[in-house]
Design a protein around this motif. Sequence first.
Motif, mmCIF file in Angstrom:
data_model
loop_
_atom_site.group_PDB
_atom_site.id
_atom_site.type_symbol
_atom_site.label_atom_id
_atom_site.label_comp_id
_atom_site.label_asym_id
_atom_site.label_seq_id
_atom_site.Cartn_x
_atom_site.Cartn_y
_atom_site.Cartn_z
ATOM 1 N N ASP A 176 0.825 -1.199 0.000
ATOM 2 C CA ASP A 176 0.000 0.000 0.000
ATOM 3 C C ASP A 176 0.864 1.256 0.000
ATOM 4 O OD1 ASP A 176 -2.513 1.418 0.222
ATOM 5 O OD2 ASP A 176 -1.940 1.823 2.304
ATOM 6 N N CYS A 221 2.608 1.675 -3.430
ATOM 7 C CA CYS A 221 1.649 2.105 -4.456
ATOM 8 C C CYS A 221 1.263 3.569 -4.272
ATOM 9 C CB CYS A 221 0.402 1.232 -4.410
ATOM 10 S SG CYS A 221 0.663 -0.408 -5.096
ATOM 11 N N ILE A 275 -3.144 3.743 -9.614
ATOM 12 C CA ILE A 275 -2.162 2.984 -8.837
ATOM 13 C C ILE A 275 -2.240 3.367 -7.360
ATOM 14 C CG2 ILE A 275 0.312 2.655 -8.439
ATOM 15 C CD1 ILE A 275 0.670 2.891 -11.484
ATOM 16 N N THR A 306 -5.112 0.095 -4.049
ATOM 17 C CA THR A 306 -4.991 -0.787 -2.884
ATOM 18 C C THR A 306 -6.073 -0.544 -1.836
ATOM 19 O OG1 THR A 306 -3.416 0.720 -1.875
ATOM 20 C CG2 THR A 306 -2.517 -1.076 -3.169
#
Length: 58
Positions: A14, A17, A47, A51
């Motif tokens: 996470d 990203c 992107i 997450t």
Amino acid sequence: MEVPLSPRGLRWLDRVCKLVGLVLLAAALEGSLGEWSLVAGLAGFLIGGGTIFLDPAE
């Protein structure tokens, strides 16, 4: 969506990203990517926010 990662692995994914997304958004807003700025901005948004919907498998 469940992913086969530990909570620690998911936290790492996470953060990476989010960092990549922020870098792409900053480059797009600055215009340093020329004609690819719009594509980079959209990719950074996807992107960085991708997450949000992931949950670690237990």
